[in-house]
Design a protein around this motif. Structure first.
Motif, short mmCIF file in Angstrom:
data_model
loop_
_atom_site.label_atom_id
_atom_site.label_comp_id
_atom_site.label_asym_id
_atom_site.label_seq_id
_atom_site.Cartn_x
_atom_site.Cartn_y
_atom_site.Cartn_z
N GLY A 1 0.62 -0.87 0.24
CA GLY A 1 -0.07 0.04 0.14
C GLY A 1 0.67 1.29 0.17
N GLU A 2 2.21 1.32 0.62
CA GLU A 2 2.61 2.58 1.01
C GLU A 2 3.72 2.90 -0.17
N ALA A 3 4.17 1.60 -0.91
CA ALA A 3 4.50 1.53 -2.45
C ALA A 3 3.73 2.37 -3.54
N MET A 4 2.52 1.80 -3.05
CA MET A 4 1.63 2.72 -4.34
C MET A 4 1.29 3.95 -4.29
N THR A 5 1.22 4.31 -2.71
CA THR A 5 0.75 5.62 -2.69
C THR A 5 2.31 6.21 -3.25
N ALA A 6 3.10 5.72 -2.92
CA ALA A 6 4.59 6.38 -3.03
C ALA A 6 4.69 6.97 -4.76
N LYS A 7 4.14 5.78 -5.66
CA LYS A 7 4.40 5.99 -6.94
C LYS A 7 3.48 6.78 -7.51
N GLY A 8 2.39 6.86 -7.06
CA GLY A 8 0.84 7.21 -7.17
C GLY A 8 0.56 5.99 -8.51
N ARG A 9 0.57 4.67 -8.28
CA ARG A 9 -0.19 3.66 -8.92
C ARG A 9 -0.46 2.90 -8.55
N VAL A 10 -1.91 2.18 -9.31
CA VAL A 10 -2.10 0.90 -8.48
C VAL A 10 -2.13 -0.28 -9.71
N ALA A 11 -3.12 -1.73 -9.15
CA ALA A 11 -2.28 -2.56 -9.51
C ALA A 11 -3.23 -3.07 -10.04
N VAL A 12 -3.20 -3.47 -11.39
CA VAL A 12 -4.10 -4.68 -12.13
C VAL A 12 -3.65 -6.00 -12.18
N GLY A 13 -5.05 -6.66 -11.96
CA GLY A 13 -4.13 -7.87 -12.36
C GLY A 13 -5.57 -9.03 -12.43
N ARG A 14 -4.70 -10.67 -12.37
CA ARG A 14 -6.39 -11.12 -12.78
C ARG A 14 -6.50 -11.68 -11.01
N TRP A 15 -8.30 -12.09 -10.83
CA TRP A 15 -8.47 -13.13 -9.84
C TRP A 15 -9.60 -14.08 -9.89
N SER A 16 -9.42 -15.17 -10.15
CA SER A 16 -9.93 -16.44 -9.88
C SER A 16 -11.13 -16.77 -8.56
N ALA A 17 -12.01 -16.34 -9.28
CA ALA A 17 -12.69 -17.11 -7.63
C ALA A 17 -14.14 -17.08 -8.75
#
Length: 289
Positions: free
Chosen positions: A128-144
């Motif tokens: 969370g802190e790393a994404m906030t510092a870089k101004g980025r969000v994570a995109v991915g795949r969720w198998s559910a």
């Protein structure tokens, strides 16, 4: 009372693996009604009816079919459908990190709060802190639940994470399909009035608690009255405002806001008007013949 997790899973990127728990972020509180038989008041049941054979079909006698052409279907057994499902491990595989400004949140279908599961606290907080510092969000795949979903994980609040289940791009309609009407040229006075009205109605932040579902409140109040055996009086509908030209509408709106001294607080709660129930008349006893 602490929230209860509804799902569990793992966020993975590179060689990092973070066990997480899913929590419901929001749920509808809108009132709902059941369909009743007008004659006896009993609750009606849904049934499958075959129009070809004109008979009620039990669920055990149904099969799933995909309509590949008008009125033409291919059938699938439960075993065939299960064989095509994605892995049910609940894994969230991060594929890229993108600028938050590049995300169109019109794609968001559903959201969950994420909390760290056992042993995942440190990695959860670091992500969370790393994404906030870089101004980025994570995109991915969720198998559910047997399906693969595209998801977005982003920092939320002071030190949390939230996951958004997204619509696929082919499921989102292009705004270019929307007719936005004719093109206009506005006078400086019209722009000035519009901007001043926005300024007068402006607040420092959005406060969701100022807005309530007044319809649900009226229905619940009416239910209480009906349960108590009272009659319900419906308040007459307010007359509709006359349509005036844009300049006059802006001028009048600005005057109304300035007179009230600030942003509109939303419509007032309308309370159903209750009248005392009429006394029940007892039937007269018939005279003996």
């Amino acid at each position: 009372m602490p929230a209860r997790a509804v799902l569990s899973g793992t966020i993975s990127f590179g060689l990092v693996s973070i066990p997480v728990k899913f929590f419901t972020s929001a749920s509808s509180e809108q009132v709902s009604f059941n369909m009743l038989h007008k004659k006896c008041g009993g609750r009606l049941k849904m049934q499958f009816v075959c129009p070809t054979d004109n008979e009620v079909v039990e669920r055990s006698d149904t099969v799933k079919g995909y309509e590949y052409a008008k009125g033409q279907y291919v059938q699938f057994t439960e075993e065939e459908l299960k064989a095509m499902e994605a892995e049910r491990g609940g894994s969230i595989e991060i594929t890229e990190f993108v600028p938050v400004t590049s995300v169109d949140f019109i794609q968001v279908e559903k959201s969950y709060y994420l909390g760290p599961d056992k042993g995942g606290d440190k990695a959860y907080r670091l992500l969370g802190e790393a994404m906030t510092a870089k101004g980025r969000v994570a995109v991915g795949r969720w198998s559910a639940r047997g399906k693969e979903q595209v998801v977005l994980v982003r920092p939320y609040g002071k030190d949390g994470l939230v996951i958004h289940q997204l619509y696929y791009s082919n499921e989102v309609r292009a705004f270019s399909e929307i007719d936005t009407g004719a093109t206009f040229s506005f006078s400086d006075k019209e722009r000035e009035l519009a901007e001043k009205l926005i300024e007068e109605l402006g607040t420092d932040s959005f406060d969701a608690t100022k807005y309530v579902d007044s319809y649900s409140e009226r229905v619940k109040a009416a239910v209480d009255q009906k349960v108590a055996g009272q009659e319900i009086t419906i308040a007459p509908e307010a007359p509709k405002a006359q349509i005036i030209d844009l300049f006059e509408a802006l001028k009048k709106s600005l005057a109304d806001v300035q007179e009230k001294g600030g942003p509109l607080a939303g419509p007032k709660k309308a309370e159903p008007v209750a009248e005392e129930a009429a006394p029940v008349k007892k039937p007269r006893a018939k005279k003996a013949q």
